[in-house]
Design a protein around this motif. Structure first.
Motif, PDB file in Angstrom:
ATOM      1  N   ARG A 163       0.839  -1.193   0.000  1.00 20.52           N
ATOM      2  CA  ARG A 163       0.000   0.000   0.000  1.00 20.52           C
ATOM      3  C   ARG A 163       0.877   1.247   0.000  1.00 20.52           C
ATOM      4  O   ARG A 163       1.978   1.258   0.542  1.00 20.52           O
ATOM      5  CB  ARG A 163      -0.884   0.046   1.249  1.00 20.52           C
ATOM      6  N   GLU A 164       0.374   2.308  -0.594  1.00 24.40           N
ATOM      7  CA  GLU A 164       0.935   3.650  -0.428  1.00 24.40           C
ATOM      8  C   GLU A 164      -0.150   4.495   0.227  1.00 24.40           C
ATOM      9  O   GLU A 164      -1.223   4.693  -0.345  1.00 24.40           O
ATOM     10  CB  GLU A 164       1.370   4.244  -1.762  1.00 24.40           C
ATOM     11  N   VAL A 165       0.127   4.984   1.433  1.00 22.89           N
ATOM     12  CA  VAL A 165      -0.886   5.634   2.246  1.00 22.89           C
ATOM     13  C   VAL A 165      -0.501   7.094   2.443  1.00 22.89           C
ATOM     14  O   VAL A 165       0.590   7.399   2.939  1.00 22.89           O
ATOM     15  CB  VAL A 165      -1.016   4.933   3.613  1.00 22.89           C
ATOM     16  N   ASP A 166      -1.404   8.000   2.056  1.00 20.10           N
ATOM     17  CA  ASP A 166      -1.195   9.442   2.208  1.00 20.10           C
ATOM     18  C   ASP A 166      -1.872   9.901   3.495  1.00 20.10           C
ATOM     19  O   ASP A 166      -3.085   9.805   3.646  1.00 20.10           O
ATOM     20  CB  ASP A 166      -1.778  10.185   1.005  1.00 20.10           C
ATOM     21  N   ILE A 167      -1.053  10.412   4.430  1.00 19.04           N
ATOM     22  CA  ILE A 167      -1.561  10.939   5.693  1.00 19.04           C
ATOM     23  C   ILE A 167      -1.017  12.356   5.859  1.00 19.04           C
ATOM     24  O   ILE A 167       0.198  12.554   5.965  1.00 19.04           O
ATOM     25  CB  ILE A 167      -1.137  10.074   6.896  1.00 19.04           C
ATOM     26  N   PHE A 208       4.691  -1.254   8.043  1.00 21.65           N
ATOM     27  CA  PHE A 208       3.325  -0.844   7.741  1.00 21.65           C
ATOM     28  C   PHE A 208       3.093   0.623   8.061  1.00 21.65           C
ATOM     29  O   PHE A 208       3.737   1.212   8.941  1.00 21.65           O
ATOM     30  CB  PHE A 208       2.321  -1.734   8.480  1.00 21.65           C
ATOM     31  N   ALA A 209       2.169   1.217   7.309  1.00 26.37           N
ATOM     32  CA  ALA A 209       1.843   2.631   7.484  1.00 26.37           C
ATOM     33  C   ALA A 209       1.209   2.866   8.853  1.00 26.37           C
ATOM     34  O   ALA A 209       0.567   1.966   9.416  1.00 26.37           O
ATOM     35  CB  ALA A 209       0.893   3.096   6.382  1.00 26.37           C
ATOM     36  N   PRO A 210       1.370   4.076   9.404  1.00 25.58           N
ATOM     37  CA  PRO A 210       0.884   4.318  10.774  1.00 25.58           C
ATOM     38  C   PRO A 210      -0.618   4.510  10.895  1.00 25.58           C
ATOM     39  O   PRO A 210      -1.102   4.854  11.974  1.00 25.58           O
ATOM     40  CB  PRO A 210       1.638   5.593  11.173  1.00 25.58           C
ATOM     41  N   ASP A 211      -1.364   4.260   9.812  1.00 23.18           N
ATOM     42  CA  ASP A 211      -2.827   4.341   9.921  1.00 23.18           C
ATOM     43  C   ASP A 211      -3.433   3.049  10.459  1.00 23.18           C
ATOM     44  O   ASP A 211      -4.641   2.982  10.681  1.00 23.18           O
ATOM     45  CB  ASP A 211      -3.439   4.679   8.562  1.00 23.18           C
ATOM     46  N   ARG A 253       8.251  15.408   4.762  1.00 19.41           N
ATOM     47  CA  ARG A 253       7.904  14.190   4.039  1.00 19.41           C
ATOM     48  C   ARG A 253       7.742  13.066   5.050  1.00 19.41           C
ATOM     49  O   ARG A 253       8.067  13.212   6.237  1.00 19.41           O
ATOM     50  CB  ARG A 253       8.985  13.832   3.018  1.00 19.41           C
ATOM     51  N   ALA A 254       7.234  11.924   4.592  1.00 20.41           N
ATOM     52  CA  ALA A 254       7.045  10.762   5.462  1.00 20.41           C
ATOM     53  C   ALA A 254       8.391  10.133   5.810  1.00 20.41           C
ATOM     54  O   ALA A 254       9.332  10.149   5.016  1.00 20.41           O
ATOM     55  CB  ALA A 254       6.158   9.734   4.771  1.00 20.41           C
ATOM     56  N   LYS A 255       8.453   9.546   7.014  1.00 18.87           N
ATOM     57  CA  LYS A 255       9.629   8.791   7.424  1.00 18.87           C
ATOM     58  C   LYS A 255       9.439   7.327   7.086  1.00 18.87           C
ATOM     59  O   LYS A 255       8.504   6.674   7.577  1.00 18.87           O
ATOM     60  CB  LYS A 255       9.862   8.937   8.934  1.00 18.87           C
TER      61      LYS A 255
END
Length: 355
Positions: free
Chosen positions: A211-215, A250-253, A301-303
């Motif tokens: 997944r690519e997750v935009d937060i 995994f993304a933090p969502d 930017r995301a880490k």
């Protein structure tokens, strides 16, 4: 060994830190020198827990910023002492993260009593970040002295290319086990090779669609990867058991529990055992102190990867990564950091702390 001079130029201080070997579990000498240097700063409180140091001001300013960085490095790979070549400083820990720690130590020492300081400061230099989380000095400090981790914003000196990297990914590790039947390798058809049974597991992991997750405008890209294969009894025995260690970033969502459920679903039909799991951290960019830093630096930017910002996030403290250098050089023999990144981070952070 000469004492550390925290008020010296951050580039020179980075070189001095690199030249003091401190692989994980071997930080005592560096911790001794940092402790003495912190004790020499007038008007600050200093504590030590193992090889973790913490110091703080108490000037009654309206907000507190925590500056945190780890003392340890990965094992030295013939890359100490440092070298300075074409405005790049090379050496073990140069980017991960003695340059970030040097900037933080320097700013704490030079601003602790400065009239222009806008925040009270807490400085934490901790041991054993580069190994299993059970040894992490920041974790131990949070358990033994939780009041030392209270603040309005926490900064981790992790390499971030001199821009703000927000939040972090969660990480978990599972063991996938396959079982078979032993036999002499000269009569392999009498057995059932457990190592061969890992083939479909590896193929299924390779087919994972990340997944690519935009937060909050930060895009986190996930990854599921085999990081270790284990299966051996002897050179003439068909193995009856084999293991693949699999790491999921995994993304933090999602939580660690949700991440584990995703892995189990993807590897349905196989024996999956959880070995380690740590949640990520959301960006937290809406917090005023974090927004002010981003406005000062001008880019975020995301880490990718897990960092100790997650520990602060779990305590309800907004935290970001902000340090010199390209994280892709971390842990490499040619580990390096541009001198310009060190001076840029020091100048940007000084401006923020004295706004």
């Amino acid at each position: 060994m000469h004492p550390l001079h925290l008020t010296s130029d951050p580039v020179a201080l980075t070189a001095a830190l690199v030249d003091i070997p401190s692989p994980s579990h071997q930080e005592k000498h560096l911790a001794d020198l940092v402790e003495q240097a912190l004790l020499d700063i007038p008007g600050v409180e200093v504590i030590r827990r193992g090889n973790t140091l913490a110091a703080r001001t108490a000037r009654g300013l309206p907000e507190r910023v925590i500056l945190a960085g780890h003392l340890d490095t990965v094992p030295i790979a013939d890359n100490v002492p440092h070298q300075l070549i074409d405005d790049r400083l090379y050496g073990c820990g140069a980017v991960d993260m003695k340059s970030g720690l040097a900037v933080y130590l320097h700013l704490f020492a030079t601003l602790a009593a400065a009239p222009e300081l806008a925040f009270d400061l807490t400085l934490i230099a901790y041991e054993c970040e580069e190994v299993d989380s059970i040894y992490n000095g920041l974790r131990h400090l949070a358990e033994s002295d939780p009041e030392w981790l209270r603040g309005d914003l926490a900064l981790l000196g992790e390499p971030s290319g001199a821009i703000v990297e927000a939040g972090c990914q969660g990480t978990l590790r599972v063991r996938v086990t396959t079982r078979g039947r032993r036999a002499h390798s000269a009569r392999g058809w009498l057995g059932d090779n457990a190592a061969h049974r890992l083939g479909p597991v590896i193929q299924r992991i390779a087919e994972w669609q990340p997944r690519e997750v935009d937060i909050d405008g930060c895009v986190y890209r996930e990854g599921l990867n085999v990081v270790k294969l284990e299966s051996y009894l002897a050179t003439n025995i068909i193995p009856d058991e084999a293991h693949a260690l699999v790491n999921y970033r995994f993304a933090p969502d999602i939580t660690g529990e949700e991440a584990l459920a995703r892995v189990r679903e993807h590897l349905a039909g196989y024996e999956v055992t959880l070995e380690d799991s740590v949640d990520g951290a959301l960006p937290g960019l809406e917090q005023p102190a974090a927004a002010a830093l981003i406005a000062q630096v001008g880019e975020v930017r995301a880490k990718y990867g897990w960092t100790d910002v997650a520990r602060f996030a779990a305590l309800g403290i907004p935290a970001v990564n902000f340090g010199p250098g390209d994280p892709s050089y971390a842990h490499r023999q040619e580990e390096q950091v541009p001198v310009g990144d060190i001076t840029r981070v020091a100048a940007q952070l000084r401006s923020f702390l004295t706004r």
